[in-house]
Scaffold this motif. Structure first.
Motif, PDB file in Angstrom:
ATOM      1  N   GLU A  30      37.384  39.265  38.751  1.00  0.00           N
ATOM      2  CA  GLU A  30      36.499  38.226  39.526  1.00  0.00           C
ATOM      3  C   GLU A  30      35.479  37.543  38.732  1.00  0.00           C
ATOM      4  O   GLU A  30      35.135  36.264  38.927  1.00  0.00           O
ATOM      5  CB  GLU A  30      35.916  39.024  40.825  1.00  0.00           C
ATOM      6  CG  GLU A  30      36.953  39.434  41.867  1.00  0.00           C
ATOM      7  CD  GLU A  30      36.334  40.230  42.876  1.00  0.00           C
ATOM      8  OE1 GLU A  30      35.024  40.620  42.701  1.00  0.00           O
ATOM      9  OE2 GLU A  30      37.076  40.715  43.978  1.00  0.00           O
ATOM     10  N   GLN A  31      34.933  38.369  37.969  1.00  0.00           N
ATOM     11  CA  GLN A  31      33.674  37.950  37.159  1.00  0.00           C
ATOM     12  C   GLN A  31      34.102  37.065  35.770  1.00  0.00           C
ATOM     13  O   GLN A  31      33.308  36.309  35.424  1.00  0.00           O
ATOM     14  CB  GLN A  31      32.658  39.217  36.771  1.00  0.00           C
ATOM     15  CG  GLN A  31      32.207  39.801  38.002  1.00  0.00           C
ATOM     16  CD  GLN A  31      31.137  41.041  37.758  1.00  0.00           C
ATOM     17  OE1 GLN A  31      31.222  41.223  36.738  1.00  0.00           O
ATOM     18  NE2 GLN A  31      30.709  41.502  38.706  1.00  0.00           N
ATOM     19  N   ARG A  32      35.276  37.695  35.184  1.00  0.00           N
ATOM     20  CA  ARG A  32      35.533  37.012  33.847  1.00  0.00           C
ATOM     21  C   ARG A  32      36.681  36.589  33.838  1.00  0.00           C
ATOM     22  O   ARG A  32      37.215  36.209  32.788  1.00  0.00           O
ATOM     23  CB  ARG A  32      35.349  38.238  32.782  1.00  0.00           C
ATOM     24  CG  ARG A  32      33.928  38.584  32.632  1.00  0.00           C
ATOM     25  CD  ARG A  32      33.663  39.848  31.769  1.00  0.00           C
ATOM     26  NE  ARG A  32      34.162  40.791  32.299  1.00  0.00           N
ATOM     27  CZ  ARG A  32      33.496  41.758  32.990  1.00  0.00           C
ATOM     28  NH1 ARG A  32      32.566  41.350  33.582  1.00  0.00           N
ATOM     29  NH2 ARG A  32      34.283  42.874  33.767  1.00  0.00           N
ATOM     30  N   GLY A  33      37.595  36.525  34.768  1.00  0.00           N
ATOM     31  CA  GLY A  33      38.969  36.049  34.903  1.00  0.00           C
ATOM     32  C   GLY A  33      40.006  36.978  34.348  1.00  0.00           C
ATOM     33  O   GLY A  33      41.291  36.496  34.178  1.00  0.00           O
ATOM     34  N   ALA A  34      39.769  38.122  33.473  1.00  0.00           N
ATOM     35  CA  ALA A  34      40.859  39.057  33.103  1.00  0.00           C
ATOM     36  C   ALA A  34      39.998  40.431  32.965  1.00  0.00           C
ATOM     37  O   ALA A  34      38.730  40.582  33.102  1.00  0.00           O
ATOM     38  CB  ALA A  34      41.017  38.528  31.529  1.00  0.00           C
ATOM     39  N   ALA A  35      40.961  41.321  32.806  1.00  0.00           N
ATOM     40  CA  ALA A  35      40.192  42.813  32.628  1.00  0.00           C
ATOM     41  C   ALA A  35      41.086  43.602  31.468  1.00  0.00           C
ATOM     42  O   ALA A  35      42.331  43.350  31.603  1.00  0.00           O
ATOM     43  CB  ALA A  35      40.333  43.580  34.249  1.00  0.00           C
ATOM     44  N   TRP A  59      47.647  42.013  38.617  1.00  0.00           N
ATOM     45  CA  TRP A  59      47.987  42.654  37.378  1.00  0.00           C
ATOM     46  C   TRP A  59      48.246  41.484  36.074  1.00  0.00           C
ATOM     47  O   TRP A  59      48.142  42.009  35.118  1.00  0.00           O
ATOM     48  CB  TRP A  59      49.314  43.424  37.522  1.00  0.00           C
ATOM     49  CG  TRP A  59      48.890  44.653  38.053  1.00  0.00           C
ATOM     50  CD1 TRP A  59      49.311  45.101  39.452  1.00  0.00           C
ATOM     51  CD2 TRP A  59      48.356  45.861  37.495  1.00  0.00           C
ATOM     52  NE1 TRP A  59      48.673  46.466  39.667  1.00  0.00           N
ATOM     53  CE2 TRP A  59      48.270  46.961  38.555  1.00  0.00           C
ATOM     54  CE3 TRP A  59      47.845  46.301  36.071  1.00  0.00           C
ATOM     55  CZ2 TRP A  59      47.552  48.182  38.311  1.00  0.00           C
ATOM     56  CZ3 TRP A  59      47.383  47.549  36.087  1.00  0.00           C
ATOM     57  CH2 TRP A  59      47.093  48.583  37.133  1.00  0.00           C
ATOM     58  N   ASP A  60      48.630  40.427  36.586  1.00  0.00           N
ATOM     59  CA  ASP A  60      49.026  39.435  35.339  1.00  0.00           C
ATOM     60  C   ASP A  60      47.830  38.973  34.738  1.00  0.00           C
ATOM     61  O   ASP A  60      47.903  38.501  33.810  1.00  0.00           O
ATOM     62  CB  ASP A  60      49.648  38.181  36.058  1.00  0.00           C
ATOM     63  CG  ASP A  60      48.763  37.510  37.047  1.00  0.00           C
ATOM     64  OD1 ASP A  60      48.145  38.134  37.899  1.00  0.00           O
ATOM     65  OD2 ASP A  60      48.973  36.349  37.389  1.00  0.00           O
ATOM     66  N   LYS A  61      46.460  39.361  35.377  1.00  0.00           N
ATOM     67  CA  LYS A  61      45.380  39.183  34.590  1.00  0.00           C
ATOM     68  C   LYS A  61      44.621  40.347  33.794  1.00  0.00           C
ATOM     69  O   LYS A  61      43.591  40.330  33.575  1.00  0.00           O
ATOM     70  CB  LYS A  61      44.326  38.658  35.582  1.00  0.00           C
ATOM     71  CG  LYS A  61      44.730  37.173  36.136  1.00  0.00           C
ATOM     72  CD  LYS A  61      43.529  36.824  37.234  1.00  0.00           C
ATOM     73  CE  LYS A  61      44.025  35.357  37.713  1.00  0.00           C
ATOM     74  NZ  LYS A  61      44.996  35.311  38.416  1.00  0.00           N
ATOM     75  N   VAL A  62      45.507  41.419  33.817  1.00  0.00           N
ATOM     76  CA  VAL A  62      45.254  42.674  33.172  1.00  0.00           C
ATOM     77  C   VAL A  62      45.726  42.803  31.637  1.00  0.00           C
ATOM     78  O   VAL A  62      47.280  42.342  31.770  1.00  0.00           O
ATOM     79  CB  VAL A  62      45.463  43.725  33.940  1.00  0.00           C
ATOM     80  CG1 VAL A  62      45.193  44.972  33.330  1.00  0.00           C
ATOM     81  CG2 VAL A  62      44.666  43.773  35.328  1.00  0.00           C
ATOM     82  N   THR A  63      45.112  43.249  30.719  1.00  0.00           N
ATOM     83  CA  THR A  63      45.739  43.540  29.556  1.00  0.00           C
ATOM     84  C   THR A  63      45.509  45.264  29.428  1.00  0.00           C
ATOM     85  O   THR A  63      44.431  45.718  29.598  1.00  0.00           O
ATOM     86  CB  THR A  63      45.036  42.768  28.524  1.00  0.00           C
ATOM     87  OG1 THR A  63      45.149  41.481  28.530  1.00  0.00           O
ATOM     88  CG2 THR A  63      45.590  43.150  27.084  1.00  0.00           C
ATOM     89  N   ALA A  95      53.457  43.594  35.559  1.00  0.00           N
ATOM     90  CA  ALA A  95      53.038  41.915  35.408  1.00  0.00           C
ATOM     91  C   ALA A  95      51.954  42.076  34.462  1.00  0.00           C
ATOM     92  O   ALA A  95      51.410  40.625  33.776  1.00  0.00           O
ATOM     93  CB  ALA A  95      52.639  41.390  36.526  1.00  0.00           C
ATOM     94  N   ALA A  96      51.337  43.106  34.009  1.00  0.00           N
ATOM     95  CA  ALA A  96      50.321  43.333  33.124  1.00  0.00           C
ATOM     96  C   ALA A  96      50.928  42.905  31.650  1.00  0.00           C
ATOM     97  O   ALA A  96      51.798  42.990  31.363  1.00  0.00           O
ATOM     98  CB  ALA A  96      49.572  44.829  33.172  1.00  0.00           C
ATOM     99  N   THR A  97      49.840  42.358  30.702  1.00  0.00           N
ATOM    100  CA  THR A  97      50.163  42.272  29.394  1.00  0.00           C
ATOM    101  C   THR A  97      49.858  43.635  28.621  1.00  0.00           C
ATOM    102  O   THR A  97      48.817  44.140  28.913  1.00  0.00           O
ATOM    103  CB  THR A  97      49.252  41.012  28.876  1.00  0.00           C
ATOM    104  OG1 THR A  97      49.493  39.847  29.575  1.00  0.00           O
ATOM    105  CG2 THR A  97      49.339  40.942  27.473  1.00  0.00           C
TER     106      THR A  97
END
Length: 230
Positions: A30-35, A59-63, A95-97
């Motif tokens: 929410e704050q930085r667009g990725a986690a 999860w597509d925004k999680v590394t 879906a995570a990287t």
């Protein structure tokens, strides 16, 4: 600073831990667009990984990456990457990287040049989950290994190759300063034997003898210990 969170059993621990991690990762998104989530291998986190893999999250925004890994490709049974892909990166979390700490090469020492840019370019981690061996090692920072001083140096590069004297395989490990560069730092322990090791680690400060002390006694780091006896 260390904060000990004790739970009645691993089920209670894993449920609470998963909820905390989802909240942390959601906040990052929410704050930085990725986690960014750093995890450890071994048996202890497998149930937690299975729980996490089923939660609703972008999860597509999680590394995801490992704190360390053996210098083995993911076809090998002892590869931590293989473990994470089979447990955490399943179901909704597939879906995570994933950022691998392995590259084709004869040795981990030859592979540092390829792995270092993968990790150095990542922003501050949202959460790091460390484990701890009964000798006080964490990640692949083993007591008395030839590389331990380099790995615990506050100006160390993000990753280093390690050849433990007391464990099989060369390793690729994140260094102390890279692991400390996290918004939330956890130590995940199960079993009364691990609590005894933790107490020993807290009693003295020699990090070369027990590398986990470098985290537990760091003047700024806040380490939340998630613990259940069984």
């Amino acid at each position: 600073m260390m904060e000990l969170q004790q739970f009645a059993d691993t089920s209670a621990l894993n449920n609470d831990f998963a909820n905390r991690l989802v909240s942390i990762l959601q906040q990052g998104i929410e704050q930085r667009g990725a986690a960014y989530l750093v995890v450890s291998g071994g048996k202890t986190p497998q149930a937690l990984f299975n729980t996490l893999s089923q939660v609703d999250l972008a999860w597509d925004k999680v590394t995801v990456l490992l704190a360390d890994d053996r210098w083995l490709d993911d076809n090998q049974q002892d590869s931590n990457e293989r473990l994470v892909k089979a447990t955490l990166l399943q179901q909704k979390a597939q879906a995570a990287t994933f950022v691998s700490l392995y590259a084709q090469g004869a040795s981990a020492f030859e592979g540092v040049a390829e792995i270092l840019p993968r990790v150095s370019g990542l922003p501050q981690f949202d959460a790091v989950i460390l484990g701890m061996g009964e000798d006080g090692h964490t990640a692949s920072l083993f007591p008395c290994s030839a590389q331990i001083s380099a790995g615990l140096a506050l100006d160390a590069p993000a990753v280093l190759a390690v050849e433990p004297k007391t464990a099989p395989y060369q390793r690729m490990s994140l260094s102390l300063p890279r692991l400390l560069n996290s918004r939330h730092l956890f130590l995940h322990l199960v079993g009364s034997n691990k609590l005894a090791v933790l107490n020993k680690a807290m009693a003295e400060q020699d990090a070369l003898a027990m590398p986990i002390r470098a985290f537990l006694h760091h003047p700024v780091a806040h380490v939340t210990v998630m613990y259940s006896e069984n």
